[in-house]
Design a protein around this motif. Sequence first.
Motif, PDB file in Angstrom:
ATOM      1  N   VAL A  83       0.874  -1.166   0.000  1.00  0.00           N
ATOM      2  CA  VAL A  83       0.000   0.000   0.000  1.00  0.00           C
ATOM      3  C   VAL A  83       0.913   1.218   0.000  1.00  0.00           C
ATOM      4  O   VAL A  83       1.763   1.366   0.877  1.00  0.00           O
ATOM      5  CB  VAL A  83      -0.942   0.011   1.221  1.00  0.00           C
ATOM      6  CG1 VAL A  83      -1.716   1.314   1.295  1.00  0.00           C
ATOM      7  CG2 VAL A  83      -1.895  -1.176   1.162  1.00  0.00           C
ATOM      8  N   ALA A  84       0.740   2.067  -1.008  1.00  0.00           N
ATOM      9  CA  ALA A  84       1.635   3.206  -1.185  1.00  0.00           C
ATOM     10  C   ALA A  84       0.884   4.525  -1.068  1.00  0.00           C
ATOM     11  O   ALA A  84      -0.285   4.616  -1.432  1.00  0.00           O
ATOM     12  CB  ALA A  84       2.317   3.128  -2.552  1.00  0.00           C
ATOM     13  N   GLY A  85       1.591   5.538  -0.573  1.00  0.00           N
ATOM     14  CA  GLY A  85       1.068   6.893  -0.572  1.00  0.00           C
ATOM     15  C   GLY A  85       0.124   7.235   0.568  1.00  0.00           C
ATOM     16  O   GLY A  85      -0.680   8.154   0.449  1.00  0.00           O
ATOM     17  N   MET A  86       0.235   6.530   1.683  1.00  0.00           N
ATOM     18  CA  MET A  86      -0.665   6.810   2.797  1.00  0.00           C
ATOM     19  C   MET A  86      -0.315   8.156   3.440  1.00  0.00           C
ATOM     20  O   MET A  86       0.825   8.387   3.821  1.00  0.00           O
ATOM     21  CB  MET A  86      -0.580   5.700   3.848  1.00  0.00           C
ATOM     22  CG  MET A  86      -1.619   5.838   4.946  1.00  0.00           C
ATOM     23  SD  MET A  86      -1.593   4.483   6.145  1.00  0.00           S
ATOM     24  CE  MET A  86      -1.806   3.041   5.125  1.00  0.00           C
ATOM     25  N   ARG A  87      -1.305   9.007   3.554  1.00  0.00           N
ATOM     26  CA  ARG A  87      -1.132  10.315   4.193  1.00  0.00           C
ATOM     27  C   ARG A  87      -1.263  10.160   5.714  1.00  0.00           C
ATOM     28  O   ARG A  87      -1.974   9.263   6.186  1.00  0.00           O
ATOM     29  CB  ARG A  87      -2.176  11.294   3.678  1.00  0.00           C
ATOM     30  CG  ARG A  87      -2.028  11.583   2.196  1.00  0.00           C
ATOM     31  CD  ARG A  87      -3.166  12.452   1.732  1.00  0.00           C
ATOM     32  NE  ARG A  87      -3.125  12.614   0.292  1.00  0.00           N
ATOM     33  CZ  ARG A  87      -3.145  13.792  -0.310  1.00  0.00           C
ATOM     34  NH1 ARG A  87      -3.215  14.907   0.394  1.00  0.00           N
ATOM     35  NH2 ARG A  87      -3.115  13.865  -1.618  1.00  0.00           N
ATOM     36  N   PRO A  88      -0.621  11.037   6.481  1.00  0.00           N
ATOM     37  CA  PRO A  88      -0.710  10.936   7.947  1.00  0.00           C
ATOM     38  C   PRO A  88      -2.136  10.884   8.495  1.00  0.00           C
ATOM     39  O   PRO A  88      -2.414  10.045   9.367  1.00  0.00           O
ATOM     40  CB  PRO A  88       0.049  12.180   8.433  1.00  0.00           C
ATOM     41  CG  PRO A  88       1.049  12.437   7.360  1.00  0.00           C
ATOM     42  CD  PRO A  88       0.345  12.075   6.074  1.00  0.00           C
ATOM     43  N   PRO A  89      -3.088  11.721   8.017  1.00  0.00           N
ATOM     44  CA  PRO A  89      -4.450  11.622   8.573  1.00  0.00           C
ATOM     45  C   PRO A  89      -5.092  10.252   8.319  1.00  0.00           C
ATOM     46  O   PRO A  89      -5.877   9.772   9.133  1.00  0.00           O
ATOM     47  CB  PRO A  89      -5.230  12.723   7.842  1.00  0.00           C
ATOM     48  CG  PRO A  89      -4.207  13.679   7.345  1.00  0.00           C
ATOM     49  CD  PRO A  89      -2.980  12.851   7.079  1.00  0.00           C
ATOM     50  N   VAL A  90      -4.754   9.628   7.200  1.00  0.00           N
ATOM     51  CA  VAL A  90      -5.291   8.295   6.894  1.00  0.00           C
ATOM     52  C   VAL A  90      -4.701   7.271   7.855  1.00  0.00           C
ATOM     53  O   VAL A  90      -5.418   6.432   8.409  1.00  0.00           O
ATOM     54  CB  VAL A  90      -5.026   7.914   5.419  1.00  0.00           C
ATOM     55  CG1 VAL A  90      -5.410   6.466   5.148  1.00  0.00           C
ATOM     56  CG2 VAL A  90      -5.777   8.857   4.484  1.00  0.00           C
ATOM     57  N   ALA A  91      -3.397   7.355   8.099  1.00  0.00           N
ATOM     58  CA  ALA A  91      -2.746   6.431   9.032  1.00  0.00           C
ATOM     59  C   ALA A  91      -3.328   6.587  10.434  1.00  0.00           C
ATOM     60  O   ALA A  91      -3.627   5.590  11.111  1.00  0.00           O
ATOM     61  CB  ALA A  91      -1.242   6.677   9.049  1.00  0.00           C
ATOM     62  N   ILE A  92      -3.518   7.818  10.867  1.00  0.00           N
ATOM     63  CA  ILE A  92      -4.091   8.082  12.194  1.00  0.00           C
ATOM     64  C   ILE A  92      -5.494   7.497  12.297  1.00  0.00           C
ATOM     65  O   ILE A  92      -5.835   6.832  13.279  1.00  0.00           O
ATOM     66  CB  ILE A  92      -4.096   9.602  12.478  1.00  0.00           C
ATOM     67  CG1 ILE A  92      -2.659  10.101  12.659  1.00  0.00           C
ATOM     68  CG2 ILE A  92      -4.947   9.935  13.701  1.00  0.00           C
ATOM     69  CD1 ILE A  92      -2.512  11.614  12.615  1.00  0.00           C
ATOM     70  N   THR A  93      -6.310   7.708  11.269  1.00  0.00           N
ATOM     71  CA  THR A  93      -7.689   7.203  11.281  1.00  0.00           C
ATOM     72  C   THR A  93      -7.720   5.679  11.291  1.00  0.00           C
ATOM     73  O   THR A  93      -8.523   5.083  12.022  1.00  0.00           O
ATOM     74  CB  THR A  93      -8.482   7.752  10.079  1.00  0.00           C
ATOM     75  OG1 THR A  93      -8.452   9.184  10.120  1.00  0.00           O
ATOM     76  CG2 THR A  93      -9.924   7.276  10.108  1.00  0.00           C
ATOM     77  N   LEU A  94      -6.848   5.035  10.514  1.00  0.00           N
ATOM     78  CA  LEU A  94      -6.809   3.565  10.514  1.00  0.00           C
ATOM     79  C   LEU A  94      -6.509   3.045  11.915  1.00  0.00           C
ATOM     80  O   LEU A  94      -7.144   2.091  12.379  1.00  0.00           O
ATOM     81  CB  LEU A  94      -5.774   3.044   9.519  1.00  0.00           C
ATOM     82  CG  LEU A  94      -6.119   3.179   8.044  1.00  0.00           C
ATOM     83  CD1 LEU A  94      -4.955   2.714   7.172  1.00  0.00           C
ATOM     84  CD2 LEU A  94      -7.374   2.390   7.700  1.00  0.00           C
TER      85      LEU A  94
END
Length: 135
Positions: A83-94
Amino acid sequence: MTGRSSGVPLLRLGDVLITGLLNELDDKAAPTFTHGLTERISADRVRDVLIDISRLEIIDLFVARTLMESTTMARLLGARVIVAGMRPPVAITLVELGIELVGVETALNAEQGMAALGWHQSSQPPEGARHDAPR
């Protein structure tokens, strides 16, 4: 060859299947995307899958579950998943949602993901291409 039945392209490059996820994934498109991805992995005997999520600025539970289920199914079919290109807000939400992408590798961007799969960008022009050097 690309598949567009889910509105999300599936591009095969050698043994790699490249795709992406968008915020606009709805109740109809998500199962179609997952089904299309698993069908292509099986039919094309794909060994590696790169899912670019760089266009996801935020992620909701529905899209997060689709990502988790798609990566799990791909792994069960024997594909290596990045999985490429994960933004910080997406990582936090996951993390906040308790979504784990077990056995899935990550890369900062699609180019790094492809490099991890053994694809490298050449700085030289293709053989036979005209190259005018400065004199």
